[in-house]
Write a protein that holds these residues in place. Structure first.
Motif, PDB file in Angstrom:
ATOM      1  N   GLY A 206       0.776  -1.231   0.000  1.00  0.00           N
ATOM      2  CA  GLY A 206       0.000   0.000   0.000  1.00  0.00           C
ATOM      3  C   GLY A 206       0.807   1.281   0.000  1.00  0.00           C
ATOM      4  O   GLY A 206       0.256   2.377   0.189  1.00  0.00           O
ATOM      5  N   VAL A 207       2.110   1.186  -0.227  1.00  0.00           N
ATOM      6  CA  VAL A 207       2.960   2.373  -0.228  1.00  0.00           C
ATOM      7  C   VAL A 207       2.848   3.078  -1.584  1.00  0.00           C
ATOM      8  O   VAL A 207       2.904   2.430  -2.634  1.00  0.00           O
ATOM      9  CB  VAL A 207       4.431   1.992   0.050  1.00  0.00           C
ATOM     10  CG1 VAL A 207       5.346   3.219  -0.062  1.00  0.00           C
ATOM     11  CG2 VAL A 207       4.550   1.369   1.431  1.00  0.00           C
ATOM     12  N   VAL A 208       2.679   4.415  -1.545  1.00  0.00           N
ATOM     13  CA  VAL A 208       2.593   5.232  -2.765  1.00  0.00           C
ATOM     14  C   VAL A 208       3.997   5.702  -3.139  1.00  0.00           C
ATOM     15  O   VAL A 208       4.738   6.210  -2.290  1.00  0.00           O
ATOM     16  CB  VAL A 208       1.661   6.441  -2.560  1.00  0.00           C
ATOM     17  CG1 VAL A 208       1.644   7.320  -3.807  1.00  0.00           C
ATOM     18  CG2 VAL A 208       0.250   5.967  -2.224  1.00  0.00           C
TER      19      VAL A 208
ATOM     20  N   THR B 223      -2.655  12.625   3.605  1.00  0.00           N
ATOM     21  CA  THR B 223      -3.635  12.930   4.650  1.00  0.00           C
ATOM     22  C   THR B 223      -5.050  12.879   4.102  1.00  0.00           C
ATOM     23  O   THR B 223      -6.016  12.837   4.883  1.00  0.00           O
ATOM     24  CB  THR B 223      -3.394  14.325   5.263  1.00  0.00           C
ATOM     25  OG1 THR B 223      -3.614  15.338   4.265  1.00  0.00           O
ATOM     26  CG2 THR B 223      -1.984  14.452   5.819  1.00  0.00           C
ATOM     27  N   LYS B 224      -5.183  12.877   2.761  1.00  0.00           N
ATOM     28  CA  LYS B 224      -6.488  12.874   2.128  1.00  0.00           C
ATOM     29  C   LYS B 224      -6.805  11.585   1.383  1.00  0.00           C
ATOM     30  O   LYS B 224      -7.957  11.146   1.331  1.00  0.00           O
ATOM     31  CB  LYS B 224      -6.598  14.049   1.141  1.00  0.00           C
ATOM     32  CG  LYS B 224      -6.635  15.422   1.789  1.00  0.00           C
ATOM     33  CD  LYS B 224      -6.750  16.506   0.733  1.00  0.00           C
ATOM     34  CE  LYS B 224      -7.011  17.858   1.383  1.00  0.00           C
ATOM     35  NZ  LYS B 224      -8.365  17.934   1.991  1.00  0.00           N
ATOM     36  N   THR B 225      -5.794  10.977   0.763  1.00  0.00           N
ATOM     37  CA  THR B 225      -6.076   9.857  -0.129  1.00  0.00           C
ATOM     38  C   THR B 225      -4.832   9.014  -0.360  1.00  0.00           C
ATOM     39  O   THR B 225      -3.707   9.502  -0.190  1.00  0.00           O
ATOM     40  CB  THR B 225      -6.588  10.380  -1.489  1.00  0.00           C
ATOM     41  OG1 THR B 225      -6.934   9.262  -2.325  1.00  0.00           O
ATOM     42  CG2 THR B 225      -5.530  11.217  -2.184  1.00  0.00           C
ATOM     43  N   GLN B 226      -5.068   7.748  -0.747  1.00  0.00           N
ATOM     44  CA  GLN B 226      -3.998   6.889  -1.247  1.00  0.00           C
ATOM     45  C   GLN B 226      -4.289   6.461  -2.675  1.00  0.00           C
ATOM     46  O   GLN B 226      -3.531   5.667  -3.247  1.00  0.00           O
ATOM     47  CB  GLN B 226      -3.838   5.656  -0.351  1.00  0.00           C
ATOM     48  CG  GLN B 226      -3.160   5.951   0.988  1.00  0.00           C
ATOM     49  CD  GLN B 226      -2.875   4.678   1.759  1.00  0.00           C
ATOM     50  OE1 GLN B 226      -3.791   4.020   2.256  1.00  0.00           O
ATOM     51  NE2 GLN B 226      -1.594   4.326   1.870  1.00  0.00           N
ATOM     52  N   ASP B 227      -5.344   7.001  -3.242  1.00  0.00           N
ATOM     53  CA  ASP B 227      -5.693   6.687  -4.617  1.00  0.00           C
ATOM     54  C   ASP B 227      -4.673   7.314  -5.564  1.00  0.00           C
ATOM     55  O   ASP B 227      -4.427   8.530  -5.510  1.00  0.00           O
ATOM     56  CB  ASP B 227      -7.093   7.221  -4.926  1.00  0.00           C
ATOM     57  CG  ASP B 227      -7.509   6.944  -6.350  1.00  0.00           C
ATOM     58  OD1 ASP B 227      -7.889   5.806  -6.656  1.00  0.00           O
ATOM     59  OD2 ASP B 227      -7.423   7.895  -7.181  1.00  0.00           O
ATOM     60  N   LEU B 228      -4.083   6.491  -6.434  1.00  0.00           N
ATOM     61  CA  LEU B 228      -3.012   6.991  -7.297  1.00  0.00           C
ATOM     62  C   LEU B 228      -3.502   8.073  -8.240  1.00  0.00           C
ATOM     63  O   LEU B 228      -2.764   9.025  -8.542  1.00  0.00           O
ATOM     64  CB  LEU B 228      -2.393   5.837  -8.089  1.00  0.00           C
ATOM     65  CG  LEU B 228      -1.618   4.796  -7.282  1.00  0.00           C
ATOM     66  CD1 LEU B 228      -0.995   3.769  -8.216  1.00  0.00           C
ATOM     67  CD2 LEU B 228      -0.543   5.449  -6.433  1.00  0.00           C
TER      68      LEU B 228
END
Length: 391
Positions: free
Chosen positions: A331-333, A376-381
């Motif tokens: 799950g790392v961006v 802080t808001k999203t992990q969506d690429l």
């Protein structure tokens, strides 16, 4: 006409023997050099008078002068010492010392002093707690209708990072200007006094409004997003490598030629929030044979994002690429930047397939800050990519 003969006639008392028009010409010719000297003396004074102090009832803008320390707030001895200064051996320069040593700024603005320096024992290692405290205070000052602009002094090593963070989290259209110096306040031919004077001029200028957080040193005005330190000791160290300065602090006036187009301050979705902490994001540097285990260690220690400072146009090594895949599986961006410091990291088919977000032309330390805020808001690429495209 022979001027020497006419002069001789005048000295011999025979001026009355000359026609009146010839006598007048002689007198004008002889006085010419003297008149030219007088004109020259009037046009080029031997010294420039100091700027006038404002009238008692003059309406000057109110500018907050906030200290976050740095070389500009440091002393050293002797005066030729411009590289080894500060620390426990020399007392720091207080904000009031700036005003006392630089009375000219009273002709520009009403100065309000703020001291937000980290304690002396960790002045060279500011933490996010320091950034959060200053951001909170800047948001408070920006809401004060009596305040027209703010100048923040800072050490040059990490000034560009701090300024960019404030550019994203402070909600205001008022000018916020970061400034520092490459030489201590006590150094011979120090750049601090002029830089500070110019920064107050920029903060007091109505033309500076709405441009986000600015950086003013060495007479150049750069947006916080684009400016970076490029030389360890030279006074011309700060540059916008890709886009250049947007204005200049010339002796006669503050002049702008361009507007920043990326989102910032009052237009930032992160502005006005109090970030007590941020997600952990680390930076992995790419070089020949760079291993992947460092990225594995970052993930093992809680990194939620990784910025790769890649070779060329942002490429990791083969080992790093495998480690990136392992990180993404957890799950790392991952964001790609270029160690060249100039040029964009582009959105290529190969990069999309690798699920790596292009970091545009941000240097890695600034990409790290933006990724921290994005997480802080999203992990969506897709959303993270939008944020990097807009900021």
């Amino acid at each position: 006409m022979n001027t020497e003969i006419s002069f001789a006639a005048c000295r011999a008392g025979k001026a009355s023997q000359l026609p009146r028009h010839r006598l007048l010409r002689v007198l004008l010719l002889s006085a010419g050099p003297l008149l030219a000297g007088v004109a020259t003396a009037q046009e080029i004074p031997r010294y420039a008078p100091p700027p006038p102090m404002p009238a008692a009832n003059a309406r000057l803008p109110t500018v907050v002068l906030m200290s976050m320390g740095g070389t500009i707030a440091s002393r050293g001895a002797p005066r030729l010492n411009i590289t080894n200064y500060g620390g426990k051996d020399y007392p720091r320069v207080d904000p009031q010392d700036w005003v006392n040593d630089l009375p000219e700024i009273r002709g520009i603005a009403n100065i309000v002093l703020e001291d937000q320096r980290a304690p002396q024992e960790r002045a060279s290692s500011e933490t996010h707690e320091d950034f959060a405290r200053v951001a909170r205070r800047l948001n408070e000052l920006a809401r004060d209708p009596k305040i027209d602009g703010i100048v923040v002094t800072h050490g040059t090593n990490t000034m560009a990072e701090t300024a960019y963070y404030m550019n994203l989290v402070v909600k205001t259209d008022k000018p916020i200007v970061f400034v520092g110096s490459q030489r201590p306040w006590t150094g011979l031919s120090g750049d601090g006094p002029r830089n500070l004077y110019d920064a107050v001029r920029v903060a007091a200028s109505p033309q500076s409004r709405g441009k986000g957080v600015l950086h003013a040193m060495n007479q150049f005005i750069n947006p916080a997003r684009d400016v970076n330190k490029s030389s360890a000791y030279r006074v011309q160290t700060f540059r916008g490598i890709d886009v250049g300065a947007i204005g200049f602090v010339d002796p006669d006036k503050v002049v702008f030629y361009r507007e920043p187009v990326r989102r910032h301050t009052s237009g930032s979705e992160f502005a006005g929030n109090d970030y007590q902490s941020l997600p952990r994001v680390e930076v992995a540097y790419a070089y020949r044979d760079a291993p992947g285990y460092l990225i594995d260690a970052m993930v093992a220690n809680g990194a939620r994002g990784i910025v790769v400072e890649g070779t060329g146009a942002g490429s990791p090594t083969s080992d790093q690429t495998e480690a990136i895949k392992r990180a993404q599986a957890k799950g790392v961006v991952v964001v790609a930047t270029a160690r060249t410091e100039g040029g964009r990291v582009q959105d290529t088919p190969r990069r999309r397939e690798a699920r790596i977000v292009p970091g545009d032309n941000l240097v890695p330390e600034k990409a790290r800050i933006l990724l921290q805020l994005a997480l802080t808001k999203t992990q969506d690429l897709g959303e993270v990519k939008r944020i990097f495209d807009e900021y």
